[in-house]
Structure formats: C-alpha cells, structure tokens
Scaffold this motif. Structure first.
Motif, PDB file in Angstrom:
ATOM      1  N   ASP A 251     -12.905  11.436   0.526  1.00  0.00           N
ATOM      2  CA  ASP A 251     -13.905  12.072  -0.323  1.00  0.00           C
ATOM      3  C   ASP A 251     -13.264  12.785  -1.515  1.00  0.00           C
ATOM      4  OD1 ASP A 251     -16.619  12.826  -0.870  1.00  0.00           O
ATOM      5  OD2 ASP A 251     -16.153  14.835  -0.146  1.00  0.00           O
ATOM      6  N   ARG A 252     -12.063  13.323  -1.305  1.00  0.00           N
ATOM      7  CA  ARG A 252     -11.360  14.056  -2.364  1.00  0.00           C
ATOM      8  C   ARG A 252     -10.479  13.153  -3.220  1.00  0.00           C
ATOM      9  NH1 ARG A 252      -7.917  18.236   0.352  1.00  0.00           N
ATOM     10  NH2 ARG A 252      -8.141  16.935   2.204  1.00  0.00           N
ATOM     11  N   GLY A 253     -10.463  11.849  -2.923  1.00  0.00           N
ATOM     12  CA  GLY A 253      -9.666  10.912  -3.707  1.00  0.00           C
ATOM     13  C   GLY A 253      -8.204  10.866  -3.326  1.00  0.00           C
ATOM     14  N   LEU A 254      -7.836  11.537  -2.221  1.00  0.00           N
ATOM     15  CA  LEU A 254      -6.452  11.485  -1.775  1.00  0.00           C
ATOM     16  C   LEU A 254      -6.128  10.151  -1.124  1.00  0.00           C
ATOM     17  CD1 LEU A 254      -6.191  15.075  -0.228  1.00  0.00           C
ATOM     18  CD2 LEU A 254      -5.495  14.316  -2.513  1.00  0.00           C
ATOM     19  N   LEU A 255      -7.172   9.456  -0.672  1.00  0.00           N
ATOM     20  CA  LEU A 255      -7.047   8.112  -0.121  1.00  0.00           C
ATOM     21  C   LEU A 255      -8.046   7.193  -0.813  1.00  0.00           C
ATOM     22  CD1 LEU A 255      -6.957   8.853   3.745  1.00  0.00           C
ATOM     23  CD2 LEU A 255      -5.007   8.152   2.338  1.00  0.00           C
ATOM     24  N   ASP A 256      -7.637   5.946  -1.044  1.00  0.00           N
ATOM     25  CA  ASP A 256      -8.551   4.937  -1.569  1.00  0.00           C
ATOM     26  C   ASP A 256      -9.237   4.187  -0.433  1.00  0.00           C
ATOM     27  OD1 ASP A 256      -7.733   5.421  -4.262  1.00  0.00           O
ATOM     28  OD2 ASP A 256      -5.952   4.187  -3.915  1.00  0.00           O
ATOM     29  N   ALA A 257      -8.545   4.080   0.689  1.00  0.00           N
ATOM     30  CA  ALA A 257      -9.029   3.282   1.812  1.00  0.00           C
ATOM     31  C   ALA A 257      -8.370   3.797   3.090  1.00  0.00           C
ATOM     32  CB  ALA A 257      -8.705   1.807   1.601  1.00  0.00           C
ATOM     33  N   ALA A 258      -8.934   3.412   4.225  1.00  0.00           N
ATOM     34  CA  ALA A 258      -8.385   3.904   5.492  1.00  0.00           C
ATOM     35  C   ALA A 258      -8.902   3.071   6.647  1.00  0.00           C
ATOM     36  CB  ALA A 258      -8.768   5.374   5.706  1.00  0.00           C
ATOM     37  N   GLU A 259      -8.147   3.096   7.718  1.00  0.00           N
ATOM     38  CA  GLU A 259      -8.628   2.534   8.978  1.00  0.00           C
ATOM     39  C   GLU A 259      -8.546   3.632  10.030  1.00  0.00           C
ATOM     40  OE1 GLU A 259      -6.800   1.892  11.985  1.00  0.00           O
ATOM     41  OE2 GLU A 259      -5.040   2.890  11.167  1.00  0.00           O
ATOM     42  N   PHE A 260      -9.486   3.587  10.993  1.00  0.00           N
ATOM     43  CA  PHE A 260      -9.369   4.474  12.142  1.00  0.00           C
ATOM     44  C   PHE A 260      -9.482   3.676  13.427  1.00  0.00           C
ATOM     45  CE2 PHE A 260     -11.075   7.654  15.230  1.00  0.00           C
ATOM     46  CZ  PHE A 260      -9.878   8.327  15.391  1.00  0.00           C
ATOM     47  N   ASN A 261     -10.712   3.250  13.808  1.00  0.00           N
ATOM     48  CA  ASN A 261     -10.724   2.538  15.076  1.00  0.00           C
ATOM     49  C   ASN A 261     -11.929   1.654  15.332  1.00  0.00           C
ATOM     50  OD1 ASN A 261     -11.161   2.363  18.235  1.00  0.00           O
ATOM     51  ND2 ASN A 261      -8.988   2.754  17.878  1.00  0.00           N
ATOM     52  N   ASN A 262     -13.149   2.196  15.367  1.00  0.00           N
ATOM     53  CA  ASN A 262     -14.293   1.454  15.889  1.00  0.00           C
ATOM     54  C   ASN A 262     -15.582   1.942  15.237  1.00  0.00           C
ATOM     55  OD1 ASN A 262     -15.840   3.494  17.791  1.00  0.00           O
ATOM     56  ND2 ASN A 262     -13.666   3.873  18.065  1.00  0.00           N
ATOM     57  N   ALA A 263     -16.670   1.206  15.453  1.00  0.00           N
ATOM     58  CA  ALA A 263     -17.942   1.519  14.801  1.00  0.00           C
ATOM     59  C   ALA A 263     -18.465   2.907  15.155  1.00  0.00           C
ATOM     60  CB  ALA A 263     -18.980   0.462  15.172  1.00  0.00           C
TER      61      ALA A 263
ATOM     62  N   ALA B  27       0.836  -1.198   0.000  1.00  0.00           N
ATOM     63  CA  ALA B  27       0.000   0.000   0.000  1.00  0.00           C
ATOM     64  C   ALA B  27       0.874   1.253   0.000  1.00  0.00           C
ATOM     65  CB  ALA B  27      -0.919  -0.001   1.212  1.00  0.00           C
ATOM     66  N   ALA B  28       0.300   2.343  -0.487  1.00  0.00           N
ATOM     67  CA  ALA B  28       0.944   3.655  -0.414  1.00  0.00           C
ATOM     68  C   ALA B  28       0.344   4.370   0.790  1.00  0.00           C
ATOM     69  CB  ALA B  28       0.699   4.452  -1.694  1.00  0.00           C
ATOM     70  N   VAL B  29       1.099   4.431   1.884  1.00  0.00           N
ATOM     71  CA  VAL B  29       0.540   4.831   3.177  1.00  0.00           C
ATOM     72  C   VAL B  29       0.684   6.323   3.433  1.00  0.00           C
ATOM     73  CG1 VAL B  29       0.657   4.483   5.661  1.00  0.00           C
ATOM     74  CG2 VAL B  29       0.970   2.546   4.126  1.00  0.00           C
ATOM     75  N   ASN B  30      -0.378   6.893   4.013  1.00  0.00           N
ATOM     76  CA  ASN B  30      -0.380   8.289   4.442  1.00  0.00           C
ATOM     77  C   ASN B  30      -0.941   8.329   5.853  1.00  0.00           C
ATOM     78  OD1 ASN B  30      -0.553  11.041   4.758  1.00  0.00           O
ATOM     79  ND2 ASN B  30      -1.758  11.413   2.913  1.00  0.00           N
ATOM     80  N   ALA B  31      -0.153   8.816   6.814  1.00  0.00           N
ATOM     81  CA  ALA B  31      -0.605   8.922   8.205  1.00  0.00           C
ATOM     82  C   ALA B  31      -1.310  10.252   8.405  1.00  0.00           C
ATOM     83  CB  ALA B  31       0.579   8.804   9.149  1.00  0.00           C
ATOM     84  N   LEU B  32      -2.598  10.200   8.730  1.00  0.00           N
ATOM     85  CA  LEU B  32      -3.380  11.413   8.962  1.00  0.00           C
ATOM     86  C   LEU B  32      -4.093  11.317  10.310  1.00  0.00           C
ATOM     87  CD1 LEU B  32      -5.184  11.918   5.507  1.00  0.00           C
ATOM     88  CD2 LEU B  32      -3.327  13.316   6.428  1.00  0.00           C
ATOM     89  N   PRO B  33      -4.324  12.449  10.995  1.00  0.00           N
ATOM     90  CA  PRO B  33      -5.148  12.437  12.205  1.00  0.00           C
ATOM     91  C   PRO B  33      -6.583  12.022  11.872  1.00  0.00           C
ATOM     92  CG  PRO B  33      -3.920  14.494  12.009  1.00  0.00           C
ATOM     93  CD  PRO B  33      -3.783  13.778  10.702  1.00  0.00           C
TER      94      PRO B  33
ATOM     95  N   GLU C  40      -9.146  14.137   9.741  1.00  0.00           N
ATOM     96  CA  GLU C  40      -8.836  14.488   8.352  1.00  0.00           C
ATOM     97  C   GLU C  40      -9.068  13.351   7.369  1.00  0.00           C
ATOM     98  OE1 GLU C  40      -4.907  16.156   8.039  1.00  0.00           O
ATOM     99  OE2 GLU C  40      -5.084  17.236   9.943  1.00  0.00           O
ATOM    100  N   ILE C  41      -9.397  12.163   7.875  1.00  0.00           N
ATOM    101  CA  ILE C  41      -9.420  10.969   7.021  1.00  0.00           C
ATOM    102  C   ILE C  41     -10.559  10.979   6.010  1.00  0.00           C
ATOM    103  CG2 ILE C  41      -9.500   8.452   6.981  1.00  0.00           C
ATOM    104  CD1 ILE C  41      -8.500   8.510   9.897  1.00  0.00           C
ATOM    105  N   VAL C  42     -11.776  11.203   6.476  1.00  0.00           N
ATOM    106  CA  VAL C  42     -12.944  11.114   5.592  1.00  0.00           C
ATOM    107  C   VAL C  42     -12.858  12.151   4.485  1.00  0.00           C
ATOM    108  CG1 VAL C  42     -15.441  11.419   5.479  1.00  0.00           C
ATOM    109  CG2 VAL C  42     -14.438  10.043   7.307  1.00  0.00           C
ATOM    110  N   SER C  43     -12.416  13.356   4.819  1.00  0.00           N
ATOM    111  CA  SER C  43     -12.261  14.393   3.803  1.00  0.00           C
ATOM    112  C   SER C  43     -11.266  13.963   2.735  1.00  0.00           C
ATOM    113  CB  SER C  43     -11.803  15.700   4.454  1.00  0.00           C
ATOM    114  OG  SER C  43     -11.531  16.685   3.486  1.00  0.00           O
ATOM    115  N   ALA C  44     -10.164  13.331   3.161  1.00  0.00           N
ATOM    116  CA  ALA C  44      -9.160  12.869   2.207  1.00  0.00           C
ATOM    117  C   ALA C  44      -9.708  11.758   1.314  1.00  0.00           C
ATOM    118  CB  ALA C  44      -7.923  12.375   2.960  1.00  0.00           C
TER     119      ALA C  44
END
Length: 378
Positions: free
Chosen positions: A215-227, A200-206, A209-213
């Motif tokens: 939505d803008r196509g800066l990320l294809d996928a992401a993990e955060f934490n819990n439901a 993967a091409a990894v980008n560490a974000l707080p 900021e994840i969902v916005s990234a």
C-alpha cells in the motif's frame, strides 16, 4: 486338617495387605503431570491473530489440550506478542517461549538448508509427499542433524501439507519471465534466491507486514500463501491481479516446535499424544483448507473482483532452471544442504513415478462435470 502355624498365617496376612495396598495405589495414583498439576506452555505463532494460519495453531493446541485431558495446557499467542515472527526459533531455543507454530523457511537466515522443507519445487512432490519423505525417507533424522548443527535447542514436528502457492499478487498479469525484472517483490526462503535470479528486487517480510508495504509502495508485488490468508490480510485491497501456480513454494508444510528441555521433561505418554495430535491436526488442517480456500477463492472473484491468471509455462520452466543453479551453488557451500537434496531426490524419483503412473489426472472429470461443454446435472 493341620492348622496353619501362627507364623505362616501372619506372613500371609502381611502379604495380602501389601498386595492390596499396591493395587489401590495403581488404581488411585495420578500420572506425573496430574500429581504436579497441569503442565502449562506459552507458545507464539508467526501469524497475525486474524489469519487462518493462526487458527490452525489454535486448532493444534486445542487437540493436544483435549487429548491430554488438560494435563498439558498450551496457550498460543499471535505473532509479535512476545517476539517478532522471524524471531520464533531463537525464542523457543532459549526458553523465552515453550513452543511455537510457524514454517521452517522462516529460519532460512539461520541455516539455508532448513528451507528445503518447503521452499522450492519439491522435485515434483506435493507437500504431502514431502511429509512422507520426512517421516519415512530420512527427513526426520536430517532435520535433527540440521538443528543440532546450529545449536538449536528445539524439537520439531513438520505437519500440515499446504497446497501449491500462487506466484503472487501483481499490478498487471505476468506474461513472461522478463516481466519480473526490477519488480520489488516479497518472498521467503530459497525463493529469495530464485526471484532474485529472475531479476526481482526481493524483500523478505512476515505475513502481517506485506499488504501495508504494498500500500505504501515499498513493494510492487508479493506472494504469501492461499486464498483465505490473502483475502483476510487484505491483498485484494492493494491488487486485483493474482497469478496462480508456481514452483517457488510447491511443497510446504507448517512446523510445530517445542523447547527441547521442556519437551524432554514431559512423560512418555504425553509425548505420544503430542505425536498423534500433530498428525491428526495436519490431516484436519488439509480438510479445512480445501473447504475454506475454495470459498475464499470464489469470493475473491465474485465480491472482490480479483482476476486470476495461470502463470505461463515459460515462467515456470525458468523457475526450475534457476532453482537448479541455486541448489548447485548452495550444495557446494553447505554439505548438509547437499545431503538433504540427495535424500529428497532419491525419494522423489521413486514416489513421483508411482504417483504419475497410478493417479488419474482429474482434469477430464472436472471438464466432464463442470467444464463449458458439460451437460447440466440435476
């Protein structure tokens, strides 16, 4: 009867006056904090105000404030109010903030061994067992040594065991490890190295900021934490596929952090209250998480139409293989990293054997009561 001499009577009266004055002072004297007025602390969390994690930070502050009777007043601001989320350690160390609420893996860039308190498989331990290692297996002393090695002027209290985190949110289900190759992915800590090893091409974000990234196509996928966090932050608005179960953050907890000078100036009684409040808040958080996460997990499926899939065992095994390679390399480069890994392995071998041999697998009971062939219960 022989009358007491004037000198003896005078001495006795003087003694009684001094004793009475001393007793009155003992009863009436306020504690140090009250004599000087309440101690106020300005904190910041690493979470957006709407996230349940910030709620946990507020819960912690309220427990301390209530238990000290207002002698210590902690105010908690959300991420970005004073410094960016990843700037918490520097801000607390320098005294810009008196304390904060976050996770140790957010300090990965300062000293990669800090991520061993939450980024990885935990050597088969869950987060509560990792906290047991921290308190009783030498972790506390190693963490103090680690912070001292980077000149961090902080006192740290890991607390609040987190359940296993999902592999993440994707455009389509992950069926094999090769599906992660070339994916623009968000994660933190040692997981950066693990997902990089998976291609993967990894980008560490707080978190904020994840969902916005995405939505803008800066990320294809992401993990955060819990439901609950994922739902509140809006992951279901940018993805309808979530892969459950992963070893990248199998055993993580939060961190309460004080500026060391500010903490050391507190009375011993207040320090004891802080320690007890931290453990109480950690257990309360675990109970609240079960309630809230299960509700939001259900609503993500029923209301938000998210499809959840179990991460394939082949992907989980690949994570373990790559994690071992990462640990071998970092241990060779960082003696403290190597020392902490050895301590965790020794504790985990004993603790997990006890757990695996002792604790019954609850899947059979779940299927009995709630599975497809379960009899209807009145």
């Amino acid at each position: 009867m022989t009358k007491p001499t004037k000198g003896k009577s005078s001495t006795r009266r003087s003694f009684l006056k001094v004793a009475a004055a001393g007793a009155a002072a003992t009863v009436a004297a306020p504690n140090i904090a009250s004599a000087q007025g309440p101690v106020s602390m300005r904190w910041q969390s690493t979470w957006p105000a709407k996230d349940i994690f910030h709620e946990y930070a507020l819960d912690y502050a309220k427990k301390v404030n209530d238990m000290t009777g207002g002698d210590l007043k902690i105010e908690v601001l959300p991420a970005g109010a004073v410094v960016p989320a990843f700037g918490l350690l520097d801000a607390v160390s320098k005294g810009t903030l008196d304390g904060g609420h976050g996770v140790l893996v957010y300090h990965y860039g300062k000293q990669n061994a800090l991520a061993l308190w939450g980024s990885g498989p935990g050597y088969a331990m869950d987060a509560n067992m990792l906290l047991a290692w921290h308190k009783y297996g030498g972790g506390k002393e190693l963490l103090e040594k680690l912070y001292a090695s980077i000149g961090a002027n902080v006192v740290s209290f890991p607390y609040g065991p987190m359940p296993t985190q999902p592999l993440g949110w994707f455009k389509k289900p992950v069926t094999k490890a090769e599906d992660l190759q070339g994916v623009k992915f968000r994660t933190v800590g040692i997981s950066i190295d693990v997902f990089t090893g998976l291609g993967a091409a990894v980008n560490a974000l707080p978190g904020g900021e994840i969902v916005s990234a995405m939505d803008r196509g800066l990320l294809d996928a992401a993990e955060f934490n819990n439901a609950s966090s994922d739902r509140i932050l809006g992951f279901a608005d940018v993805s309808k596929v979530c892969m459950l179960q992963s070893y990248h953050q199998n055993a993580e907890q939060f961190e309460i952090m004080f500026n060391k000078d500010k903490y050391n100036a507190l009375p011993d009684k207040m320090k004891a209250i802080i320690a007890v409040a931290t453990e109480a808040a950690g257990q309360d958080m675990a109970w609240k998480a079960i309630d809230r996460y299960s509700k939001d997990y259900e609503e993500l499926q029923t209301k938000d139409k998210v499809k959840f899939y179990k991460t394939p065992d082949s992907v989980l095994q690949k994570q373990l293989d790559i994690y071992d390679q990462v640990v071998e390399k970092k241990s060779a480069d960082n003696p403290l990293f190597k020392e902490i890994v050895a301590s965790q392995l020794a504790f985990a071998k004993r603790a997990t054997q006890w757990e695996q041999d002792t604790v019954v697998n609850r899947r059979m009971a779940y299927n009995h009561y709630f599975g497809p062939n379960a009899k209807k219960k009145t």
